[in-house]
Design a protein around this motif. Structure first.
Motif, PDB file in Angstrom:
ATOM      1  N   UNK A  88       0.835  -1.213   0.000  1.00  0.00           N
ATOM      2  CA  UNK A  88       0.000   0.000   0.000  1.00  0.00           C
ATOM      3  C   UNK A  88       0.857   1.244   0.000  1.00  0.00           C
ATOM      4  N   UNK A  89       1.926   1.224   0.793  1.00  0.00           N
ATOM      5  CA  UNK A  89       2.817   2.385   0.840  1.00  0.00           C
ATOM      6  C   UNK A  89       3.449   2.630  -0.522  1.00  0.00           C
ATOM      7  N   UNK A  90       3.565   1.588  -1.335  1.00  0.00           N
ATOM      8  CA  UNK A  90       4.170   1.712  -2.667  1.00  0.00           C
ATOM      9  C   UNK A  90       3.124   1.990  -3.731  1.00  0.00           C
ATOM     10  N   UNK A  91       1.890   2.312  -3.291  1.00  0.00           N
ATOM     11  CA  UNK A  91       0.786   2.563  -4.232  1.00  0.00           C
ATOM     12  C   UNK A  91       0.527   1.355  -5.121  1.00  0.00           C
ATOM     13  N   UNK A  92       0.727   0.174  -4.550  1.00  0.00           N
ATOM     14  CA  UNK A  92       0.404  -1.071  -5.254  1.00  0.00           C
ATOM     15  C   UNK A  92      -0.935  -1.557  -4.725  1.00  0.00           C
ATOM     16  N   UNK A  93      -1.865  -1.879  -5.617  1.00  0.00           N
ATOM     17  CA  UNK A  93      -3.161  -2.401  -5.180  1.00  0.00           C
ATOM     18  C   UNK A  93      -2.969  -3.792  -4.601  1.00  0.00           C
ATOM     19  N   UNK A  94      -3.747  -4.095  -3.578  1.00  0.00           N
ATOM     20  CA  UNK A  94      -3.628  -5.432  -2.978  1.00  0.00           C
ATOM     21  C   UNK A  94      -4.992  -6.103  -2.926  1.00  0.00           C
ATOM     22  N   UNK A  95      -4.984  -7.394  -3.166  1.00  0.00           N
ATOM     23  CA  UNK A  95      -6.172  -8.226  -2.999  1.00  0.00           C
ATOM     24  C   UNK A  95      -5.775  -9.317  -2.012  1.00  0.00           C
ATOM     25  N   UNK A  96      -6.440  -9.361  -0.851  1.00  0.00           N
ATOM     26  CA  UNK A  96      -6.183 -10.454   0.087  1.00  0.00           C
ATOM     27  C   UNK A  96      -7.260 -11.524  -0.103  1.00  0.00           C
ATOM     28  N   UNK A  97      -6.854 -12.780  -0.167  1.00  0.00           N
ATOM     29  CA  UNK A  97      -7.866 -13.833  -0.365  1.00  0.00           C
ATOM     30  C   UNK A  97      -8.702 -14.041   0.895  1.00  0.00           C
ATOM     31  N   UNK A  98      -8.145 -13.694   2.043  1.00  0.00           N
ATOM     32  CA  UNK A  98      -8.961 -13.698   3.256  1.00  0.00           C
ATOM     33  C   UNK A  98      -8.379 -12.690   4.247  1.00  0.00           C
TER      34      UNK A  98
END
Ligand SMILES: [Zn+2]
Length: 412
Positions: A88-98
């Motif tokens: 997130x700090x790197x402006x990368x989108x994240x998807x967590x599976x749970x």
């Protein structure tokens, strides 16, 4: 059925700022002048990408456990959350599976099989829908021998981009969390096979090793793991941006030299070659043991000969052996059936219910059976079933839905 996909987006201006700050930070952090010089054109390679982070297990499936009761599903979720913050700090989108203590079995749609298999299918479906740029599956390991330790990164055999990502992530894990002699390895794990993007499975350490289990219990150690994985991913993107070749010292030409041929064993009549886990932490592979099996000399039926040999394998390494068992001793082989070149080994439920291992030990368990049987019946393929049904999983990383051929890679 509704499926929650968690996507974190940082709005426009903030994203650019965050990316600039991060790249500055990453440049200093990665240290190398080479990396620093390449910073300006890199923003496009890091920010705006999407990473799928997959904390293994959850809900009714705890994964593996340490002697002190530390649970794989809990520590991998914590590492995944920490990892998400770095991205997130790197402006990368994240998807967590749970994000909670649950599995994804209810999101597998029409997929059949047991709960652990449907959980895997749910993760695969989510990863496919979310179209991430890469997938990081986070697990912890366990092996019957407490001496095994060290984080290890896996990729699906033959997937070149995944292998490159695995090598870079493993390199940083070793550099920052060593001593650790483990290398990135191929592993036949269902999730890595079935997702379209580069994907690796990181075993962050062995809960079966008392020292490592104690470390994994500490938040500051889990933070270091997350930081190392993040840095490995950034290095992977940096390498892509520099024309695809790894730019990190020591990683140019990561292809290992051709392996030495395996020794040939000469067996006497009535002897079988059984495969067990290697003896020390440096022997993360299957090693053979010669065993006298009287039924081999007496029995005419191939099924009964196979049955006798597999029962010896289930009994574990011989008295005084330095090797480790790979299969739960409580498991019983119910039936052997030979049809053409396929040997079916049908076990009772204890094979699945009493198995408590990580991804690599699951692979070693499966191939200890396959390779032992192919010693007896050269060229055959082995279908492992549980109570007559194919499609079982021992620990939720591999799915046993097809006959398997001998695997020489797990012997070295
Ligand atoms: Zn696991």
């Amino acid at each position: 059925m509704s499926v929650r996909i968690y996507v974190v987006r940082i709005p426009g201006v903030a994203a650019v700022f965050a990316a600039a700050l991060l790249l500055l930070g990453v440049g200093v952090w990665l240290g190398g002048e080479k990396v620093w010089r390449a910073l300006t054109p890199l923003s496009g390679f890091v920010s705006g990408r999407t990473v799928i982070i997959d904390p293994g297990h959850g809900g009714p499936d705890p994964g593996c456990l340490s002697a002190a009761g530390l649970c794989e599903k809990e520590i991998v979720l914590d590492v995944a959350r920490r990892l998400e913050i770095y991205f997130q700090r790197a402006a990368v989108y994240t998807v967590l599976t749970r994000r909670e203590d649950r599995d994804l079995a209810d999101e597998a749609g029409e997929a059949g099989g047991g709960r652990k298999v449907r959980d895997l299918e749910g993760r695969i479906a989510l990863a496919r829908r979310s179209r991430g740029d890469l997938l990081l599956s986070i697990h912890a390991n366990a092996f019957p021998s407490p001496v095994w330790s060290g984080a290890q990164t896996f990729y699906y055999p033959g997937r070149e981009e995944s292998r490159r990502l695995a090598v870079l992530v493993q390199n940083v894990l070793v550099e920052r969390l060593g001593p650790n002699t483990r290398k990135a390895k191929a592993g036949e794990f269902r999730l890595l096979e079935k997702v379209p993007m580069p994907a690796v499975l990181v075993e962050i350490g062995f809960l079966s090793n008392p020292r490592e289990a104690e470390l994994l219990g500490r938040p500051e150690y889990r933070e270091r793991i997350a930081e190392a994985i993040f840095t490995g991913v950034v290095q992977y993107w940096l390498c892509q941006g520099q024309g695809g070749e790894p730019a990190v010292d020591g990683l140019a030409g990561v292809q290992p030299p051709p392996a030495a041929p395996l020794p040939q064993w000469r067996l006497k009549q009535g002897e079988a070659l059984l495969y067990f886990g290697g003896p020390t932490n440096l022997d993360d592979f299957l090693a053979p043991e010669v065993r006298a099996v009287p039924a081999l000399a007496q029995e005419k039926s191939l099924e009964k000969r196979i049955q006798a040999v597999v029962e010896e394998l289930l009994a574990g390494p011989g008295e005084g052996s330095i090797l480790s068992p790979t299969l739960p001793r409580r498991a019983r082989l119910r039936k052997v059936r030979v049809r053409g070149e396929v040997v079916q080994l049908d076990f009772d439920r204890a094979l699945v219910e009493s198995f408590h291992g990580g991804a690599r030990s699951e692979e070693l368990a499966v191939y200890s059976l396959v390779n032992t049987v192919t010693e007896l019946v050269p060229g055959c393929r082995v279908l492992i079933t549980v109570e007559g049904k194919a499609g079982a999983t021992l620990a939720g990383h591999m799915v046993l839905d097809r006959p398997l051929s001998r695997n020489e890679e797990v012997l070295r």
